[in-house]
Design a protein around this motif. Structure first.
Motif, PDB file in Angstrom:
ATOM      1  N   ALA A 178      21.257 -42.315 -27.267  1.00  0.00           N
ATOM      2  CA  ALA A 178      21.695 -42.779 -25.946  1.00  0.00           C
ATOM      3  C   ALA A 178      20.496 -43.085 -25.056  1.00  0.00           C
ATOM      4  N   LEU A 179      19.505 -42.187 -25.052  1.00  0.00           N
ATOM      5  CA  LEU A 179      18.316 -42.421 -24.219  1.00  0.00           C
ATOM      6  C   LEU A 179      17.537 -43.644 -24.690  1.00  0.00           C
ATOM      7  N   SER A 180      17.441 -43.820 -25.972  1.00  0.00           N
ATOM      8  CA  SER A 180      16.695 -44.970 -26.505  1.00  0.00           C
ATOM      9  C   SER A 180      17.372 -46.289 -26.190  1.00  0.00           C
ATOM     10  N   GLY A 181      18.713 -46.246 -26.107  1.00  0.00           N
ATOM     11  CA  GLY A 181      19.451 -47.480 -25.898  1.00  0.00           C
ATOM     12  C   GLY A 181      19.642 -47.892 -24.452  1.00  0.00           C
ATOM     13  N   ILE A 182      19.253 -47.023 -23.532  1.00  0.00           N
ATOM     14  CA  ILE A 182      19.478 -47.324 -22.106  1.00  0.00           C
ATOM     15  C   ILE A 182      18.468 -48.366 -21.613  1.00  0.00           C
ATOM     16  N   GLY A 183      17.237 -48.264 -22.049  1.00  0.00           N
ATOM     17  CA  GLY A 183      16.248 -49.293 -21.752  1.00  0.00           C
ATOM     18  C   GLY A 183      15.810 -49.409 -20.319  1.00  0.00           C
ATOM     19  N   SER A 240      17.853 -32.278 -16.387  1.00  0.00           N
ATOM     20  CA  SER A 240      18.084 -31.278 -17.433  1.00  0.00           C
ATOM     21  C   SER A 240      19.092 -31.806 -18.444  1.00  0.00           C
ATOM     22  N   LEU A 241      18.661 -31.878 -19.698  1.00  0.00           N
ATOM     23  CA  LEU A 241      19.541 -32.310 -20.778  1.00  0.00           C
ATOM     24  C   LEU A 241      20.367 -31.128 -21.280  1.00  0.00           C
ATOM     25  N   ARG A 261      15.414 -41.517 -12.632  1.00  0.00           N
ATOM     26  CA  ARG A 261      16.260 -40.394 -13.003  1.00  0.00           C
ATOM     27  C   ARG A 261      17.735 -40.594 -12.669  1.00  0.00           C
ATOM     28  N   ASP A 262      18.038 -41.015 -11.440  1.00  0.00           N
ATOM     29  CA  ASP A 262      19.435 -41.109 -11.019  1.00  0.00           C
ATOM     30  C   ASP A 262      20.190 -42.176 -11.802  1.00  0.00           C
ATOM     31  N   MET A 263      19.543 -43.293 -12.051  1.00  0.00           N
ATOM     32  CA  MET A 263      20.166 -44.344 -12.841  1.00  0.00           C
ATOM     33  C   MET A 263      20.344 -43.897 -14.292  1.00  0.00           C
ATOM     34  N   LEU A 264      19.339 -43.214 -14.814  1.00  0.00           N
ATOM     35  CA  LEU A 264      19.425 -42.686 -16.170  1.00  0.00           C
ATOM     36  C   LEU A 264      20.591 -41.716 -16.296  1.00  0.00           C
ATOM     37  N   ARG A 265      20.729 -40.851 -15.311  1.00  0.00           N
ATOM     38  CA  ARG A 265      21.809 -39.860 -15.353  1.00  0.00           C
ATOM     39  C   ARG A 265      23.178 -40.532 -15.355  1.00  0.00           C
ATOM     40  N   LYS A 266      23.348 -41.550 -14.523  1.00  0.00           N
ATOM     41  CA  LYS A 266      24.628 -42.260 -14.465  1.00  0.00           C
ATOM     42  C   LYS A 266      24.956 -42.927 -15.789  1.00  0.00           C
ATOM     43  N   ARG A 267      23.961 -43.508 -16.420  1.00  0.00           N
ATOM     44  CA  ARG A 267      24.202 -44.200 -17.689  1.00  0.00           C
ATOM     45  C   ARG A 267      24.492 -43.213 -18.816  1.00  0.00           C
ATOM     46  N   LEU A 268      23.834 -42.064 -18.790  1.00  0.00           N
ATOM     47  CA  LEU A 268      24.154 -41.029 -19.771  1.00  0.00           C
ATOM     48  C   LEU A 268      25.584 -40.531 -19.577  1.00  0.00           C
ATOM     49  N   LYS A 269      25.988 -40.384 -18.324  1.00  0.00           N
ATOM     50  CA  LYS A 269      27.350 -39.935 -18.029  1.00  0.00           C
ATOM     51  C   LYS A 269      28.379 -40.914 -18.598  1.00  0.00           C
ATOM     52  N   LYS A 270      28.103 -42.211 -18.478  1.00  0.00           N
ATOM     53  CA  LYS A 270      29.016 -43.219 -19.025  1.00  0.00           C
ATOM     54  C   LYS A 270      29.123 -43.109 -20.543  1.00  0.00           C
ATOM     55  N   LYS A 271      28.075 -42.583 -21.178  1.00  0.00           N
ATOM     56  CA  LYS A 271      28.086 -42.401 -22.625  1.00  0.00           C
ATOM     57  C   LYS A 271      28.647 -41.033 -23.025  1.00  0.00           C
ATOM     58  N   MET A 278      34.317 -38.200 -28.142  1.00  0.00           N
ATOM     59  CA  MET A 278      34.075 -36.846 -27.610  1.00  0.00           C
ATOM     60  C   MET A 278      32.685 -36.774 -26.986  1.00  0.00           C
ATOM     61  N   GLY A 279      32.608 -36.266 -25.770  1.00  0.00           N
ATOM     62  CA  GLY A 279      31.348 -36.190 -25.060  1.00  0.00           C
ATOM     63  C   GLY A 279      30.553 -34.944 -25.406  1.00  0.00           C
ATOM     64  N   ILE A 280      29.371 -34.857 -24.819  1.00  0.00           N
ATOM     65  CA  ILE A 280      28.502 -33.691 -25.005  1.00  0.00           C
ATOM     66  C   ILE A 280      28.395 -32.984 -23.658  1.00  0.00           C
ATOM     67  N   PRO A 281      28.984 -31.794 -23.517  1.00  0.00           N
ATOM     68  CA  PRO A 281      28.915 -31.078 -22.237  1.00  0.00           C
ATOM     69  C   PRO A 281      27.522 -30.515 -22.009  1.00  0.00           C
ATOM     70  N   PHE A 282      27.179 -30.285 -20.742  1.00  0.00           N
ATOM     71  CA  PHE A 282      25.889 -29.659 -20.463  1.00  0.00           C
ATOM     72  C   PHE A 282      25.849 -28.244 -21.038  1.00  0.00           C
ATOM     73  N   LEU A 283      26.940 -27.512 -20.872  1.00  0.00           N
ATOM     74  CA  LEU A 283      27.039 -26.144 -21.371  1.00  0.00           C
ATOM     75  C   LEU A 283      28.505 -25.768 -21.425  1.00  0.00           C
ATOM     76  N   ASP A 284      28.947 -25.142 -22.507  1.00  0.00           N
ATOM     77  CA  ASP A 284      30.329 -24.692 -22.635  1.00  0.00           C
ATOM     78  C   ASP A 284      30.316 -23.185 -22.878  1.00  0.00           C
ATOM     79  N   LEU A 285      30.666 -22.421 -21.855  1.00  0.00           N
ATOM     80  CA  LEU A 285      30.561 -20.967 -21.942  1.00  0.00           C
ATOM     81  C   LEU A 285      31.680 -20.336 -22.772  1.00  0.00           C
ATOM     82  N   LYS A 286      32.683 -21.121 -23.133  1.00  0.00           N
ATOM     83  CA  LYS A 286      33.749 -20.566 -23.977  1.00  0.00           C
ATOM     84  C   LYS A 286      33.235 -20.222 -25.364  1.00  0.00           C
TER      85      LYS A 286
END
Length: 368
Positions: free
Chosen positions: A362-367, A344-345, A293-303, A1-9
């Motif tokens: 996740a951030l610590s493991g991206i390296g 923005s996290l 930033r852009d590479m970090l964002r892509k890797r976070l998305k994969k996680k 299960m992922g972590i959404p940026f924001l869930d308004l429900k």
């Protein structure tokens, strides 16, 4: 299960009974524009902001635009504005016919740098619009001092800062007037667009009440060429329910922010938010910086971790403004640097400690 940026429900789940009752109350009343719910919300939000008047309008952009119009700011005049902000702040000035004059931010807070404002003042300058970006107050005292020296209006863009405080005082009650947005993702968000003007200025409040309603106090009798910008009864009723929860939600956001600051402090190459001693932010966003930033964002998305960029294109580099030679040739290096590496996290009052810990892992493991 992922972590959404924001869930308004989540808000609806928490407040279902109260929101359903508000809906039922409005529907049974048969009155949907400029009625009792709006009047009640305007009183309640003015009190919350420690101000005398609140005028509900269509959205946050309209709020700023109507303030400028009501103060008579128009073509040939200038308004000082942060270079680092959402484009709506600039658009409000352009809609009034005036010229935005951008000032670079303080690189620590991302808000307008007060030390650079006075150099931007000219004989055409009529106002300063400080933005309380990401939910953190701008440094208002030096801004007010400059405004007083040159007889300028100070119009707060508080679209992201519902409930934030500057030296113990609520934003929205510090300048001459303030514009708020109730876009659904805001700390105090409607279930559609909405906005408000907050002020202690009785004359300004009266003008905006007329301008938002086709320029009319009495139906079909139009005093000025006004606009159609009204916060409707349903949204006002929903916002009344949510307003009662705002301080609690902001407290939850602050707890999440403190955990982020604690857990991410040793992650390589991350720049974390800086909070001055005089600021009480409400953490509309939790914004980090990273050189990749852009590479970090892509890797976070994969996680499975969703992120957003606020904002990837500064107003002066947007197509909307860059075609104008006054803006297209501008060099605003601090603003451009921020735009190139902010991220923005996830941030929500419904996040838990485990979600923050997973993001930290996740951030610590991206390296990068």
């Amino acid at each position: 299960m992922g972590i959404p940026f924001l869930d308004l429900k989540d808000q609806y789940v928490e407040l279902k009974e109260e929101l359903d009752n508000a809906y039922d109350r409005v529907m049974k009343s048969g009155w949907f524009i400029m009625g009792r719910e709006l009047e009640a919300f305007e009183r309640e939000f003015a009190d919350y902001c420690e101000a005398r008047y609140c005028i509900g309008v269509g959205n946050g952009l309209d709020a700023l635009h109507l303030i400028l119009r009501a103060y008579g700011i128009s073509a040939g005049e200038e308004v000082i504005v942060p270079a680092n902000t959402y484009i709506a702040t600039w658009l409000a000035i352009s809609y009034a016919g005036a010229k935005p004059v951008p000032v670079e931010p303080d690189e620590r807070t991302y808000n307008i740098n007060p030390l650079l404002i006075e150099a931007a003042v000219t004989k055409k300058t009529k106002a300063i619009i400080p933005v309380h970006l990401y939910g953190q107050p701008a440094d208002m005292d030096p801004i007010l001092k400059i405004a007083d020296k040159y007889k300028l209006k100070v119009i707060e863009d508080a679209a992201q800062a519902h409930g934030a405080k500057y030296r113990g005082k609520r934003v929205g009650s510090i300048g001459d007037a303030a514009g708020f947005s109730f876009y659904p993702a805001k700390n105090l968000g409607a279930f559609g667009d909405g906005g408000a003007v907050v002020t202690d200025d009785k004359e300004l409040a009266g003008k905006i009440r007329v301008m938002r309603n086709y320029g009319s106090k009495v139906k079909y009798y139009n005093e000025v060429k006004g606009f159609n910008s009204r916060l409707d009864e349903l949204q006002a009723a929903f916002l009344r329910v949510k307003l009662s929860m705002l301080d609690g939600w902001n407290t939850r956001r602050s707890k999440i922010a403190r955990q982020y600051l604690s857990e991410l402090k040793d992650v390589s190459k991350l720049i974390l938010p800086f909070v001055p001693a005089w600021a009480e932010p409400v953490w509309h966003l939790f914004v980090i910086r990273h050189p990749k930033r852009d590479m970090l964002r892509k890797r976070l998305k994969k996680k499975g971790i969703d992120t957003l960029i606020h904002y990837p294109v500064p107003p002066h580099l947007s197509e909307a403004y860059s075609a104008d030679s006054r803006f297209g040739k501008m060099k605003l290096p601090v603003t451009e640097s921020i735009a190139s590496d902010v991220l923005s996290l996830p941030m929500s009052p419904y996040m838990d400690n485990e979600a923050v810990h997973l993001i930290k892992q996740a951030l610590s493991g991206i390296g990068l």
